[in-house]
Design a protein around this motif. Structure first.
Motif, PDB file in Angstrom:
ATOM      1  N   THR A  29    -140.005  29.981  37.897  1.00  0.00           N
ATOM      2  CA  THR A  29    -140.472  31.282  38.408  1.00  0.00           C
ATOM      3  C   THR A  29    -139.529  31.800  39.495  1.00  0.00           C
ATOM      4  OG1 THR A  29    -142.717  30.592  37.927  1.00  0.00           O
ATOM      5  CG2 THR A  29    -142.469  32.513  39.334  1.00  0.00           C
ATOM      6  N   GLY A  42    -148.305  30.700  36.000  1.00  0.00           N
ATOM      7  CA  GLY A  42    -148.203  29.254  36.108  1.00  0.00           C
ATOM      8  C   GLY A  42    -149.349  28.466  35.524  1.00  0.00           C
ATOM      9  N   GLU A  43    -150.523  29.073  35.430  1.00  0.00           N
ATOM     10  CA  GLU A  43    -151.707  28.369  34.948  1.00  0.00           C
ATOM     11  C   GLU A  43    -152.754  29.433  34.619  1.00  0.00           C
ATOM     12  OE1 GLU A  43    -153.771  26.500  38.302  1.00  0.00           O
ATOM     13  OE2 GLU A  43    -152.369  27.534  39.607  1.00  0.00           O
ATOM     14  N   PRO A  44    -153.730  29.057  33.843  1.00  0.00           N
ATOM     15  CA  PRO A  44    -154.778  30.043  33.553  1.00  0.00           C
ATOM     16  C   PRO A  44    -155.485  30.439  34.850  1.00  0.00           C
ATOM     17  CG  PRO A  44    -154.919  28.132  32.086  1.00  0.00           C
ATOM     18  CD  PRO A  44    -153.928  27.786  33.155  1.00  0.00           C
ATOM     19  N   ASP A  77    -151.088  39.187  34.476  1.00  0.00           N
ATOM     20  CA  ASP A  77    -151.195  37.733  34.318  1.00  0.00           C
ATOM     21  C   ASP A  77    -150.148  37.352  33.287  1.00  0.00           C
ATOM     22  OD1 ASP A  77    -151.846  35.139  33.717  1.00  0.00           O
ATOM     23  OD2 ASP A  77    -153.926  35.540  33.173  1.00  0.00           O
ATOM     24  N   THR A  78    -149.058  36.763  33.761  1.00  0.00           N
ATOM     25  CA  THR A  78    -147.882  36.561  32.915  1.00  0.00           C
ATOM     26  C   THR A  78    -147.826  35.139  32.391  1.00  0.00           C
ATOM     27  OG1 THR A  78    -146.582  35.937  34.844  1.00  0.00           O
ATOM     28  CG2 THR A  78    -146.572  38.261  34.244  1.00  0.00           C
ATOM     29  N   TRP A  79    -147.863  34.988  31.085  1.00  0.00           N
ATOM     30  CA  TRP A  79    -147.701  33.649  30.494  1.00  0.00           C
ATOM     31  C   TRP A  79    -146.245  33.451  30.081  1.00  0.00           C
ATOM     32  CZ3 TRP A  79    -145.534  32.032  25.961  1.00  0.00           C
ATOM     33  CH2 TRP A  79    -145.606  30.641  25.724  1.00  0.00           C
ATOM     34  N   TRP A  80    -145.696  32.357  30.498  1.00  0.00           N
ATOM     35  CA  TRP A  80    -144.355  31.976  30.053  1.00  0.00           C
ATOM     36  C   TRP A  80    -144.087  30.550  30.484  1.00  0.00           C
ATOM     37  CZ3 TRP A  80    -140.022  31.956  33.751  1.00  0.00           C
ATOM     38  CH2 TRP A  80    -140.396  32.353  35.043  1.00  0.00           C
ATOM     39  N   GLN A  81    -142.879  30.066  30.293  1.00  0.00           N
ATOM     40  CA  GLN A  81    -142.570  28.656  30.530  1.00  0.00           C
ATOM     41  C   GLN A  81    -141.123  28.493  30.981  1.00  0.00           C
ATOM     42  OE1 GLN A  81    -143.122  27.660  26.268  1.00  0.00           O
ATOM     43  NE2 GLN A  81    -144.830  26.410  26.955  1.00  0.00           N
ATOM     44  N   THR A  82    -140.818  27.317  31.508  1.00  0.00           N
ATOM     45  CA  THR A  82    -139.429  26.994  31.826  1.00  0.00           C
ATOM     46  C   THR A  82    -138.558  27.255  30.586  1.00  0.00           C
ATOM     47  OG1 THR A  82    -140.222  25.267  33.310  1.00  0.00           O
ATOM     48  CG2 THR A  82    -137.909  25.137  32.637  1.00  0.00           C
ATOM     49  N   ASP A  97    -148.973  25.074  24.110  1.00  0.00           N
ATOM     50  CA  ASP A  97    -150.237  25.555  24.672  1.00  0.00           C
ATOM     51  C   ASP A  97    -151.192  25.915  23.551  1.00  0.00           C
ATOM     52  OD1 ASP A  97    -150.140  25.697  27.575  1.00  0.00           O
ATOM     53  OD2 ASP A  97    -148.476  27.082  27.289  1.00  0.00           O
ATOM     54  N   ILE A 152    -155.037  31.821  27.209  1.00  0.00           N
ATOM     55  CA  ILE A 152    -154.474  30.460  27.148  1.00  0.00           C
ATOM     56  C   ILE A 152    -155.599  29.468  27.452  1.00  0.00           C
ATOM     57  CG2 ILE A 152    -152.762  28.873  28.139  1.00  0.00           C
ATOM     58  CD1 ILE A 152    -151.517  31.296  26.643  1.00  0.00           C
ATOM     59  N   ARG A 164    -152.769  23.150  27.807  1.00  0.00           N
ATOM     60  CA  ARG A 164    -151.701  22.458  27.104  1.00  0.00           C
ATOM     61  C   ARG A 164    -152.251  21.678  25.909  1.00  0.00           C
ATOM     62  NH1 ARG A 164    -146.476  23.632  28.187  1.00  0.00           N
ATOM     63  NH2 ARG A 164    -146.075  21.661  27.162  1.00  0.00           N
ATOM     64  N   ASN A 217    -151.122  20.778  34.123  1.00  0.00           N
ATOM     65  CA  ASN A 217    -150.664  21.835  35.007  1.00  0.00           C
ATOM     66  C   ASN A 217    -151.329  21.685  36.363  1.00  0.00           C
ATOM     67  OD1 ASN A 217    -149.227  24.408  35.028  1.00  0.00           O
ATOM     68  ND2 ASN A 217    -149.761  24.320  32.854  1.00  0.00           N
ATOM     69  N   ARG A 240    -145.903  21.806  36.353  1.00  0.00           N
ATOM     70  CA  ARG A 240    -146.043  20.960  35.190  1.00  0.00           C
ATOM     71  C   ARG A 240    -145.777  19.505  35.543  1.00  0.00           C
ATOM     72  NH1 ARG A 240    -143.171  23.819  30.383  1.00  0.00           N
ATOM     73  NH2 ARG A 240    -142.373  21.942  29.493  1.00  0.00           N
TER      74      ARG A 240
END
Ligand code: PRX
Length: 687
Positions: free
Chosen positions: A339, A415-417, A439-444, A538, A550, A553, A559, A564
């Protein structure tokens, strides 16, 4: 659903939805996009014809050389902007100076300590950044760093951390930033994996009024790495006593002293490695996620722009104030996580919107520190994690109400729900009941935001991360790739996107096995070919409006506070303790962290504690041990000693059962296969 209104709100739990406000209502000049039809058209175009869509967007940025093709994909390998050359630092800094904005503030930093005159604040213009980055880039070269080398960065949240990243980007070295909260062990693992010969660190970092001994951790790691590290460049920040090796260590200020102010931005292939960032997976060994220059730049630029409605300032900055007149964007993450990479450094800086960095804890010296910062710096976009929001809820509304938060326009969560209760509190108390929440969902691995709402466009639903961003073909699928249009399943991305990971450093098999080996589309997986669909890891649900929710996992990763953590990592740390024979780690509900860590531990007979006092002492020792080995975030919240772990007859640990026990609920797992039935009662019995 998309009319602009702040009054058309339903407050019943089942169907709470909030229409997007008009820009005026939140004090914004305008929304870059303010109607659903435009979003739908742009999304459809971006997925149907990515070459045209991204080709047009990429032209907003600087390239030394044009591309031959926008995207080529043969699973799992994507090539974006083939043949083109560019530079992230050029686009985040030099481009703005060249366009005449050298005096504008690009980075605002606030230190944690608060003196009699308030906290230390630094506001760096693009011209100053260009100079500081160039000098440090030259210092890296002098230290022996060449294009495509990996530079390890282990620092606190100081401007020099961003400067170090941008300096690497400038000369085409890949950075590998290690979160300052990780222990020496993590530096060893990551440093070794990446064959990094230069480490950039600080003497210490301020955290909640104490000093985190970063240089001491580096020294410990370097000793284990046994000669593999040539140079340690150390920034003086906390003035604590540190060990020093003249042949290897050099102060940052000494390293840059004699270096020239100029250093050209390397003309890098679009697919050159920009950075590695290690993240936890389902084995004990963290994975070095690899991102490349061109695609990562385009996606972080594009998402920052539309998700946060970033509009570069046009006014002259007020150097005495010393804050800019236009937007001030603040993401509270640490640059040690993805992030911070994407939405403190590269995304906002590519958009020429000043990015604020805060050094320390949210409750230092008081629980109102964040809101004090928002008020003083007139923050317009604020991006944080649900864990922080839940902590603020607990600390009390009075810390918020004493501050003027009227500058805020857009609020973000990552970062988490986010639980609906925290979402509502965020909106009501921080967003004045009017600011849109993205509310942004994404990942490394995704490099940038993938699912979100857009602030001026979409109705929001507390707890849902919304819809696919431009270029993102997200779906919920069964294992064979059949889409589940409404309902629950595994989250997948079906088409390549520019900032997708390009691999796990040095481990192609794990890359394919982890992400490209689940959805058996056109028989790919059964025939031994990588799947064309990406496995996010997820679980998710999609509702009748196409909104994603979401559910958590689907692998052995948990999380914790939006960070993570691999259960296997914590388990292997526990079994490394002499008293431990076996350990199983699962997630459990936690009021603040979202998910806490529960560890079920079998001790060696000679280590069995004699009494209650000894039980507590051993639990404490194990927590400390894990903290020392991995970092404080990995410390178990609950440890339960047990004679045996619940296993099936084939020896598999029954994790769902443990999750149920840790959560204090009846188990839904079939226990008929449990090998030793008495284990269950014993596990439930103890505190
Ligand atoms: O489980 C999802 C959760 O965080 C994971 C990614 O973690 P990491 O790579 O550390 O990146 C975190 C910052 C992007 C995801 O697989 N996650 C992230 N954002 C959300 C989320 N879960 C629910 N809602 C979100 N907005």
């Amino acid at each position: 659903m998309t009319t602009h209104s702040t009054t058309n709100e339903s407050h019943t739990a089942a169907d709470r939805v909030f229409a997007p406000p008009a820009a005026d209502d939140v004090g914004a000049d305008r929304w870059l996009i303010d109607d659903a039809a435009t979003y739908e058209r742009m999304h459809a175009e971006s997925v149907a014809d990515p070459a045209t869509f991204y080709g047009t967007i990429a032209k907003e940025l600087h390239w030394f050389n044009d591309w031959d093709s926008v995207v080529e994909f043969e699973s799992p390998d994507a090539v974006w902007f083939k043949g083109a050359t560019t530079n992230l630092c050029q686009n985040c800094v030099d481009r703005h100076v060249a366009d005449g904005f050298g005096d504008e503030i690009g980075l605002i930093w606030e230190g944690e300590p608060v003196g009699t005159n308030g906290p230390e604040v630094r506001a760096l213009s693009y011209a100053e950044l260009q100079k500081d980055i160039s000098r440090f880039a030259n210092a890296l070269k002098t230290a022996g760093v060449r294009e495509s080398d990996v530079v390890t960065i282990y620092m606190g949240m100081v401007p020099e951390l961003a400067i170090a990243c941008l300096a690497c980007a400038r000369i085409g070295a890949a950075h590998s930033v290690i979160f300052g909260g990780f222990a020496a062990h993590s530096i060893v693992d990551r440093g070794k994996d990446a064959s990094s010969i230069v480490i950039v660190t600080c003497d210490g970092a301020w955290r909640r009024g104490s000093i985190v001994p970063l240089k001491a951790n580096v020294d410990e790691a370097v000793a284990v790495l046994d000669g593999a590290v040539d140079k340690v460049i150390c920034l003086k920040r906390t003035n604590n006593d540190i060990g020093w090796d003249d042949s290897r260590d050099i102060w940052w200020h000494v390293a840059v002293e004699a270096e020239p102010d100029e250093c050209p931005c390397a003309e890098l292939d679009s697919e050159a490695t920009a950075f590695l960032l290690y993240t936890s997976g389902s084995t004990g060994k963290p994975k070095g996620i690899k991102h490349t220059v061109g695609g990562y730049m385009v996606h972080t630029y594009l998402t920052s722009k539309y998700v946060f409605n970033m509009i570069p300032g046009l006014d002259e900055p007020n150097r005495d104030a010393p804050l800019p007149n236009g937007q001030v964007y603040w993401c509270t993450a640490d640059i040690g996580w993805i992030t911070g990479h994407s939405y403190i450094v590269y995304g906002p800086m590519a958009n020429r919107v000043p990015t604020l960095m805060y050094e320390g804890a949210p409750n230092f010296p008081e629980a109102d520190r964040f809101w004090d910062i928002v008020e003083r710096h007139k923050v317009t976009q604020f991006y944080t994690a649900p864990t922080a929001i839940r902590a603020f809820m607990k600390w009390g509304d009075e810390h918020v109400t004493k501050h003027d938060l009227s500058s805020l326009q857009v609020l973000g969560s990552v970062g988490e729900p986010i639980n609906p209760e925290a979402w509502m509190w965020y909106r009501t108390h921080i967003g004045r009941g009017v600011c849109p929440i993205v509310d942004t969902w994404w990942q490394t691995e995704t490099g940038g935001q993938m699912l979100t709402t857009l602030p001026g466009v979409h109705t929001t639903k507390p707890g849902s991360c919304g819809l696919p961003f431009f270029g993102v073909d997200a779906a919920i699928c069964e294992d064979d790739g059949t889409e589940i249009p409404e309902g629950s399943g595994l989250l997948t991305i079906r088409k390549p996107w520019p900032s997708m990971l390009r691999g796990i450093y040095g481990d192609r098999d794990r890359f394919i096995e982890t992400y490209w080996n689940t959805f058996d589309v056109d028989g790919a997986v059964s025939e031994g070919r990588p799947s064309p669909y990406y496995l996010a890891g997820d679980g998710a649900q999609r509702d009748a409006d196409g909104y994603f929710w979401i559910t958590g996992r689907s692998d052995d990763v948990i999380n914790v506070s939006g960070h993570r953590m691999g259960t296997a990592e914590v388990e292997s740390s526990l079994v490394a303790h002499p008293a431990v024979v076996e350990a199983a780690v699962v997630g459990m509900p936690h009021e603040i962290k979202g998910t806490g860590i529960a560890a079920f531990v079998t001790l060696s007979p000679e280590s069995a504690p004699a009494d209650k006092h000894a039980v507590e002492a051993l639990k404490k020792a194990l927590r400390t041990h894990v903290g020392d080995e991995i970092g404080a975030i990995a410390k178990p919240d609950l440890i339960r000693f047990t004679d045996a772990l619940p296993k099936t007859r084939s020896g598999k640990i029954m994790r769902r059962l443990l999750r149920d026990i840790a959560a204090g609920r009846e188990t839904s797992q079939d226990t008929t296969t449990l090998e030793d039935k008495s284990v269950l009662e014993k596990l439930r019995g103890e505190d």
